[in-house]
Design an enzyme around this catalytic site. Structure first.
Site, PDB file in Angstrom:
ATOM      1  N   ARG A   1      11.870  17.686  16.069  1.00  0.00           N
ATOM      2  CA  ARG A   1      12.963  16.724  15.966  1.00  0.00           C
ATOM      3  C   ARG A   1      12.847  15.952  14.662  1.00  0.00           C
ATOM      4  NH1 ARG A   1      11.527  13.259  20.695  1.00  0.00           N
ATOM      5  NH2 ARG A   1       9.523  14.094  20.035  1.00  0.00           N
TER       6      ARG A   1
ATOM      7  N   PHE B   1       7.623  12.564  24.189  1.00  0.00           N
ATOM      8  CA  PHE B   1       6.802  11.815  25.142  1.00  0.00           C
ATOM      9  C   PHE B   1       6.086  12.730  26.143  1.00  0.00           C
ATOM     10  CE2 PHE B   1       9.813   8.398  23.708  1.00  0.00           C
ATOM     11  CZ  PHE B   1       8.876   7.680  22.993  1.00  0.00           C
TER      12      PHE B   1
ATOM     13  N   PHE C   1     -10.790  13.966  18.795  1.00  0.00           N
ATOM     14  CA  PHE C   1     -11.027  12.786  17.953  1.00  0.00           C
ATOM     15  C   PHE C   1     -12.511  12.765  17.598  1.00  0.00           C
ATOM     16  CE2 PHE C   1      -7.616   9.523  17.681  1.00  0.00           C
ATOM     17  CZ  PHE C   1      -6.597  10.265  18.229  1.00  0.00           C
TER      18      PHE C   1
ATOM     19  N   ALA D   1      13.153  10.910  23.942  1.00  0.00           N
ATOM     20  CA  ALA D   1      13.022  11.471  25.297  1.00  0.00           C
ATOM     21  C   ALA D   1      12.997  10.393  26.369  1.00  0.00           C
ATOM     22  CB  ALA D   1      11.767  12.324  25.395  1.00  0.00           C
TER      23      ALA D   1
ATOM     24  N   LYS E   1       1.347  15.123  19.751  1.00  0.00           N
ATOM     25  CA  LYS E   1       2.194  16.240  20.182  1.00  0.00           C
ATOM     26  C   LYS E   1       2.806  16.962  18.988  1.00  0.00           C
ATOM     27  CE  LYS E   1       5.681  15.113  22.742  1.00  0.00           C
ATOM     28  NZ  LYS E   1       5.390  13.834  22.338  1.00  0.00           N
TER      29      LYS E   1
ATOM     30  N   TRP F   1      -6.058  18.381  13.310  1.00  0.00           N
ATOM     31  CA  TRP F   1      -5.858  17.145  12.543  1.00  0.00           C
ATOM     32  C   TRP F   1      -6.796  17.131  11.335  1.00  0.00           C
ATOM     33  CZ3 TRP F   1      -8.266  12.821  10.697  1.00  0.00           C
ATOM     34  CH2 TRP F   1      -7.424  11.753  10.307  1.00  0.00           C
TER      35      TRP F   1
END
Lengths: 558, 558
Positions: free
Chosen positions: B94, B301, B381, B273, B71, B410
């Protein structure tokens, strides 16, 4: 009269890069924290290691009283005074702890016109060093209980976990707790407790380590528990030292700030001198000595605690040679030692001053025993009378054989320490009368070390060590730790372990309540009398007066 | 394959001032923490308050599994993708907590080529915000016990002190303790305990406050205890709020860092969360919306926890309107929801994927209930097969009526999110189909609010609230707190309160174990199932692998 915070704010600070330039530190060796605080890069400091070292001056004090002495203030004032007379001087202070800041004592960034700034930042979180130390300490605590929880392969005896937890707060209710209550998923209940961060062995290791590799090695050697058959378990056995070192990596670089007069000040590390060794970091002091011609530093509380530990622990272990000591006294405090109550301190009382002078005389005599030349700074208060000033200067010369200089740095900054600065320079330039030597040799037995300090410096008639304490010391020696110095934890308010014995008591007994081996810091802590490793808050803590005003400025910090 | 920390280190960061310039932030509005981190001055941010706000995009996810979703990585990747296609975009994340960082989860600064940097600093102490929050929390704790110690004028019932202590560490042994043991000088023994800092109400208040005055007012309203006759005692009654605000003053300014591609990222506040409301600070989000045209943020989450709280608590209270939501899924995780074991995730299994798709479908359906347009990001992935990719994109369109976009940020950075970025921009430019609306109105009863969330989003058949819980909720309503939102604390691993119920369970019962009023944060926490507000460490915590290498570089952080 302006408050410390108002005075601090009335001065325009220099960009920290400009302050660093005074010491020849290049901009790319600085990591800025805001515009007026920087950490000095460790790689750059390593490059200085073959530079000639400057002279090292310790500022210490008489036995503290509620009347105040102004040791940090004098350290700042003397640093400014030396710069004023053209010397390349830097100061080295300890970082303030949040505990006293919100408790009774207030901040620790000097006062009046002799402060380090930005005082709000320095007194609060600063660069986060204490938070890093607290985190590293508590990571180890968590990993110890976690090891026990997951099967206890090392065979830790949960009754013998000596590693407590730490918090940078005055919180008496955490002194003694039962942890891991609540059933299976919370672990094995045991007796536990929190010390204030400044009393943590991690703080001591942080202040005594020479580099990050030494830091990790020392952390690794810290003893945290014992097995049922009394085999020591170390932080290294738990596997926590590398991660703790990572947590401390940035913190380990010394912090550079400035005095109100724009002179360089390192503020780094901050163990208390009553419950720990009470000196700023070896890394900052060593850096300052490589960068400045004269370094002025402080050691906490009276010379019986701070100076003794500075000489016997810090200088001995770090290979530092102190070149002079300044003992700070105030006429008010000497009168208090002479029996005057707090409400009568403003009245002239030469007789009480003469009586209380015994406290100063003994600190001078003690400091000289280390072979360090001494000068006295009389830190002037507005209520001091001419007769009192004359008396203290005369007594110091006549009875203790050293000079006393009246200083007015609190009200006037460096103008008020010019004479003291000249006197210190003269002492540094004079041929040394005696070599520096610690009070006792490393090879002396541990109990004998405690006795030597107690009898020679505190003038105790004897040390009362219970058989348990004596046995424990013998165990430390048998385990190969007989050569380390001792770190006395006792009240700062008296030469004795009884805070009510003012002035210069003799013939008292020093009771050693318990002893702890700090195998990473490399000293044995001897806890004497009622001293606690976690302070409490007073009925009306300073926190009640600290606030933001309507413009968002901090009020009430001092 | 390079580790996250190696990739992060391979990129040369821009000076933070240069990153700030992208958003038009002038140099003198920055307080630098090193060369690559800055706090943005609160006074400057106030000056932006009448500027038009940008669009707000939430990144949320399917129900997390050990297979991972990414995320934070997607939030970073989408921010970079939007910048790549010429948009002035900023991200809001965060701050990571030290607990998971040294526990099992690792850091929280993204991964691969979609990270915020400097990742070591961000994952460790960063700018000290969490330490400030921990200190403020524990100052209040100490002042409560200190009040009782010195005579208890407020008449606090020491059995009813609800304000616990906080530490930013996974430490199960502090969950339940007995404090103030050891006799008269340590106070009155009582049951106590520590929560992890991210669960502290101070963290929630910090994240929801609009300015320092609001912060102090909210802190002041926090309920910390009750008297014997059940009258609430607040932080304001204790007198701690002003000093706590002073401790939080610097921390309250948002932190600015950069992505690996040099784009601006605010990282500020960090409640979990599962046990808290799980969103970054309102102050950072508001600042970013005033400075950028598009702001991408995350909520912790799965969407059942993070997105619900983002919409029902943060957006409702701060007056924010979310313009789009991105739901992140991975094929591996969907297969796991479809019943595949961890060791078989690399094998193609379209059937399991189709089964597990139910989890994604429900999160899409739920998010749409708030009137927010949705797009799915399939975070690729290497083991994903063409057939699986085709299946998930087809199913998303056919069964859930929204687009799914395959993303490779990624491994490739913004190149891998270009299509997603274009899709998001198209959604933002399209006329809105429905207005944003929270799931329930503020005036709904508290228990009914819990039931609405449980039945509508979790698909529970009912809520099991004990009579004690129902009574407590009625008391909160009688005390005037009926209008606040509820903040569900439950496992992140299932729509239900049972972490083993994967995929899309229905007809389960949501047991409410206890409820707490967060009068300062302005929500009621409903603790469901076995969720704990203090995590433990695994048998081999990440801390065991985190160390400095021979060059003094940090190894093992991920």
């Amino acid at each position: 009269m302006s408050s410390d915070i108002e005075i601090a704010r009335s001065v325009t600070m220099k960009p920290i890069g400009e302050v660093a330039t005074k010491l020849g530190i290049p901009d790319d060796a600085l990591d800025n924290y805001g515009k007026h605080i920087a950490k000095v890069d460790g790689e750059y400091l390593k490059s200085l290691k073959d530079k000639p070292r400057g002279k090292l001056v310790l500022v210490t004090a008489i036995t503290p009283t509620p009347a105040g002495e102004g040791k940090t203030t004098t350290t700042v004032g003397l640093g400014d005074g030396l710069n004023r007379i053209g010397k390349k001087a830097a100061i080295c202070l300890r970082e303030p702890s949040l505990g006293p800041c919100f408790g009774v004592k207030g901040g620790a960034a000097g006062g009046g016109w002799a402060q380090v700034v930005p005082m709000e930042a320095i007194n609060l979180h600063f660069t986060g060093d204490f938070h890093a130390i607290t985190s590293a300490h508590n990571l180890l605590s968590a990993m110890i209980d976690n090891h026990i929880y997951w099967g206890n392969e090392l065979g830790i005896d949960s009754r013998r976990v000596s590693w407590r937890r730490a918090i940078d707060m005055n919180d008496r209710s955490l002194r003694e707790i039962t942890s891991s209550l609540g059933g299976v998923s919370n672990g094995y209940p045991r007796t536990d407790g929190f010390d204030i961060t400044v009393a943590s062995e991690v703080m001591a290791v942080f202040c005594l380590a020479t580099d990050l590799a030494d830091l990790e090695a020392r952390l690794s050697r810290m003893i945290v528990a014992e097995t049922r058959d009394r085999k020591p378990i170390t932080c290294g056995d738990i596997g926590a030292a590398p991660a703790m070192t990572v947590l401390l990596k940035d913190a380990f670089s010394p912090n550079l700030v400035q005095t109100l007069e724009g002179n360089p000040a390192f503020v780094h590390g901050g163990p208390f001198a009553n419950i720990a060794h009470g000196c700023n970091s070896v890394s900052a002091t060593t850096a300052a000595l490589a960068l400045a011609d004269i370094v002025v530093t402080e050691a906490g509380f009276g010379a019986d605690l701070g100076a003794e530990k500075f000489f016997d622990i810090k200088c001995r272990k770090a290979g530092l040679t102190p070149d002079a000591a300044v003992i700070v006294a105030t006429i008010r405090a000497l009168k208090m030692h002479g029996g005057v109550g707090k409400n009568d301190l403003s009245k002239e009382n030469v007789a009480a001053l003469e009586t209380g002078f015994a406290n100063l005389a003994r600190h001078i005599e003690n400091t000289k025993k280390f072979g360090v030349p001494v000068v006295v700074c009389v830190n002037k208060f507005v209520t001091d009378t001419d007769a009192e000033i004359e008396a203290v200067i005369r007594l110091t010369k006549e009875k203790a054989g050293v000079d006393a200089v009246l200083c007015t740095h609190w009200g006037e900054g460096s103008k008020g320490t010019e004479e003291l600065a000249n006197k210190v320079v003269a002492m540094l330039d004079a041929p040394r009368e005696a070599p520096f030597q610690p009070l006792y040799p490393s090879e002396m037995g541990l109990l004998e070390k405690v006795e030597t300090i107690a009898k020679t410096l505190y003038r105790a008639s004897s040390v009362a060590a219970t058989p348990a304490v004596a046995k424990r010391l013998a165990e430390f020696e048998a385990a190969g730790f007989g050569h380390v110095p001792v770190c006395i934890a006792k009240t700062q308010s008296s030469f004795s372990s009884d805070p009510n014995m003012k002035n210069a008591p003799e013939g008292h007994v020093l009771p050693v309540r318990e002893v702890h081996l700090a195998a990473g810091a490399e000293f044995v802590v001897a806890v004497c009398g009622d001293i606690m490793r976690m302070p409490g808050l007073p009925k009306v803590p300073s926190a009640m007066h600290i606030k933001l005003d309507e413009n968002g400025m901090i009020e009430g910090l001092s």
